[in-house]
Design a protein around this motif. Sequence first.
Motif, PDB file in Angstrom:
ATOM      1  N   THR A  80      97.998   3.685  74.984  1.00 44.92           N
ATOM      2  CA  THR A  80      98.114   5.077  74.544  1.00 44.92           C
ATOM      3  C   THR A  80      98.224   5.269  73.045  1.00 44.92           C
ATOM      4  O   THR A  80      98.856   6.213  72.594  1.00 44.92           O
ATOM      5  N   GLN A 122     105.444  12.192  76.070  1.00 49.27           N
ATOM      6  CA  GLN A 122     104.498  12.940  76.897  1.00 49.27           C
ATOM      7  C   GLN A 122     103.636  12.017  77.756  1.00 49.27           C
ATOM      8  O   GLN A 122     103.297  12.335  78.886  1.00 49.27           O
ATOM      9  N   HIS A 123     103.278  10.844  77.212  1.00 49.51           N
ATOM     10  CA  HIS A 123     102.522   9.891  78.025  1.00 49.51           C
ATOM     11  C   HIS A 123     103.366   9.416  79.210  1.00 49.51           C
ATOM     12  O   HIS A 123     102.866   9.207  80.308  1.00 49.51           O
ATOM     13  N   ASP A 176      99.426  17.394  77.567  1.00 48.84           N
ATOM     14  CA  ASP A 176      99.673  17.326  79.004  1.00 48.84           C
ATOM     15  C   ASP A 176      98.691  16.347  79.637  1.00 48.84           C
ATOM     16  O   ASP A 176      97.524  16.672  79.848  1.00 48.84           O
ATOM     17  N   TRP A 177      99.171  15.150  79.922  1.00 51.57           N
ATOM     18  CA  TRP A 177      98.274  14.111  80.440  1.00 51.57           C
ATOM     19  C   TRP A 177      98.300  14.034  81.960  1.00 51.57           C
ATOM     20  O   TRP A 177      97.597  13.216  82.542  1.00 51.57           O
ATOM     21  N   HIS A 178      99.130  14.863  82.602  1.00 49.29           N
ATOM     22  CA  HIS A 178      99.310  14.773  84.057  1.00 49.29           C
ATOM     23  C   HIS A 178      97.977  14.719  84.803  1.00 49.29           C
ATOM     24  O   HIS A 178      97.712  13.799  85.560  1.00 49.29           O
ATOM     25  N   MET A 223      94.577  19.504  79.135  1.00 52.53           N
ATOM     26  CA  MET A 223      95.180  18.409  78.369  1.00 52.53           C
ATOM     27  C   MET A 223      95.997  18.946  77.199  1.00 52.53           C
ATOM     28  O   MET A 223      96.961  18.342  76.760  1.00 52.53           O
ATOM     29  N   GLN A 256     105.652  11.146  80.637  1.00 52.11           N
ATOM     30  CA  GLN A 256     105.669  12.237  81.616  1.00 52.11           C
ATOM     31  C   GLN A 256     104.455  12.113  82.537  1.00 52.11           C
ATOM     32  O   GLN A 256     104.545  12.334  83.739  1.00 52.11           O
ATOM     33  N   GLY A 257     103.304  11.755  81.943  1.00 51.01           N
ATOM     34  CA  GLY A 257     102.090  11.563  82.732  1.00 51.01           C
ATOM     35  C   GLY A 257     102.240  10.424  83.729  1.00 51.01           C
ATOM     36  O   GLY A 257     101.790  10.512  84.878  1.00 51.01           O
ATOM     37  N   ARG A 258     102.898   9.348  83.281  1.00 44.88           N
ATOM     38  CA  ARG A 258     103.135   8.225  84.181  1.00 44.88           C
ATOM     39  C   ARG A 258     103.999   8.664  85.364  1.00 44.88           C
ATOM     40  O   ARG A 258     103.715   8.348  86.527  1.00 44.88           O
ATOM     41  N   TYR A 282      94.822  14.342  83.913  1.00 45.13           N
ATOM     42  CA  TYR A 282      93.891  13.253  83.638  1.00 45.13           C
ATOM     43  C   TYR A 282      94.381  11.950  84.273  1.00 45.13           C
ATOM     44  O   TYR A 282      93.621  11.233  84.909  1.00 45.13           O
ATOM     45  N   TYR A 283      95.661  11.674  84.117  1.00 42.58           N
ATOM     46  CA  TYR A 283      96.200  10.418  84.645  1.00 42.58           C
ATOM     47  C   TYR A 283      96.087  10.364  86.165  1.00 42.58           C
ATOM     48  O   TYR A 283      95.777   9.326  86.748  1.00 42.58           O
TER      49      TYR A 283
END
Lengths: 372, 309
Positions: A108, A60-61, A269-271, A299, A63-65, A273-274
């Motif tokens: 993370t 999931q992290h 869901d880190w999208h 999040m 995915q945020g990247r 925030y990132y």
Amino acid sequence: MRNPAGILTRRALTATVAAGVGLATLASSALVSPARAADDPLKVGFIYVGPVGDFGWSYQHDQGRQAIEAEFGDAVETTYVESVPEGADAERVLNQLAAGGHDLIFATSFGFMNSTIKTARKFPDVMFEHATGYKRADNVATYAARFYEGRYVIGIIAGMMTETNTIGYIASVPIPEVVRGINAFTQGLRSVNPEANVKVIWVNSWYDPGKEREAAETLFAQGADVLTQHTDSPAPVQVAEEKGIYAFGQASDMSQFGPNAHLTAIVDDWHGYYIDRTRAVMDGTWESTDTWGGLDSGMVAISDYNPILPPEVVDAAEDARKAIEAGELHPLAGPLMDQVGQVVVAEGEVPDDAALLSMDWFVQGVLGQVPK
Amino acid sequence: MDGLDAIAALLVATIRAATPLALAAIGELVTEKSGVLNLGVEGMMLVGAVAAFATAVATGNLPLAILAAMVASMLVAFLFGVMTLSLMSNQVATGLALTIFGIGLSAFVGKDFIGIPITSLKPLDIPGLSDLPLIGPVLFGQDPLVYASVALTVAVGWFLHRTRAGLVIRAVGENHTAAHAIGYPVIAIRYLCVLFGGAMSGLAGAYLSLAYTPMWVENMTAGRGWIALALVVFATWKPGRALLGAYLFGGVTIVQLHAQGLGVEISSHILSMLPYLATILVLVLISRDETKIRLNAPACLGKIFRPDF
């Protein structure tokens, strides 16, 4: 949140035992994802505790990247290093990233905390973001998500779907994050079904598909007809599918592992925030903050409901979700009773964040103990 | 659920948890008997697991998938053989490198297979027999690889101790110079044993990704390769004991999960520790009698052989 100091998971242990593996893991795992740049792109680095293919936390992290790359295109260049053992290796990787010209680095996992603080002191011009920790500095911000809010919602679903009134909970390692999740789940469960109990089995690992499977089988053998987990692999969902019972996905939507069993999932869901934090660095508005976002921040998200869920169950879950988002409902609001029935949080009271962050006792309705 | 069913569930789970350990340990045992220490079991298992899974996704043919796992792991083992036997690199370092290589390679190959469901290897279902209480599920309700692990253990035990070829392998492991002097092709024999070890690790990997947890996720062995390595020592290089050891290790894991579910007040940390504690205990017990361990440990284990022509 991952491995707090002092708790050695099997994975960490394996890495230590295999002398020399640590250093070599670093070499083998230094997968650099190329994103070609126009002029002087912002360099953003990530380190993950697990493999990006774990289909859970690290996935999931990542995915945020990827969301950062999609959002900013050529204006950013991202790098990630996966499967970094917590400890000395993490510090070396962080140093490498900082020295390599990264402007913003996301660490993370809980166990990267001290390494992040130390590295940040050496590179005052690099911004660091540490997930689930509590130590900050001028160039170190922290962030985490209130997953327990999602757990309350799925607790409601479990309470309405169970027939045996026994819910199986596969727990990883006994840290407040996990204990809090179990309590929030149980409060949600009991809010609709006061007869139901939660049976907890600790597997002492964040990620061991085999052991998670066996724990799931054990819980089924002992009467559970709904499973939920705070471990990272989809193995328990698979067991639920095989046995014809229900389960919830962890960290990401795991419905393809059990189309009939998978009721919904709590998704990290880190999208948002990132992307926000990357933009802040670009604009020069970044500052050290402490973010603990819940359902309202996006999040924590509840994935698609399985169509087999009766409409009244979906309605009950959605009502709770909206009430939590609106701040009208706190999953761990009083009255909270411990396992022997003693009131710990009185009616009308809400535990503050400090109490939530140090929670080490089970509420009534949980069978099993917090390992001491 | 009545008592008999609970015991059956416990036994079935124990055997299931033990099977990948037993398969990998038996392979490594043969490799070590020939005098080669291959620490790459974990890596070879992962390569086997991903090869089996990829083949199952592509063809849907499970026997072919198992075969693919064995071949893929043998290829990796062959690489190890070339490094250590032909190029004479250090076995410990090469083995560790092999594990790291296997982790990376399997993750790379497996990237496209994450989250894909497959039809798993199904347990036997013999009408009548599989429904018997207790012995039905335990003896007649397992999947084919479980039976294979028992059969292979018996076969390897017989081969090593009752055949001439087995004697030659042991001779090579005990004293490669002497074996070479009387004309045995030491390097060739060791290659074969390394390849056998690879094939068995491949089977163990296939069991994980096809039967145990039918999916592919990175690093899904979660340290089982290392436990298999410990098992070989635990078993003092005897196949029967390796199988029993695997059941013991598997059993303790399963019992501690059941105990927790039943609310037995023992720290799960202590219970998780038990298998490792047992290994140390056995190591201490067997090494008290020096001759006992010396009789079984291959004298040339890990030593590089340089034939002088």
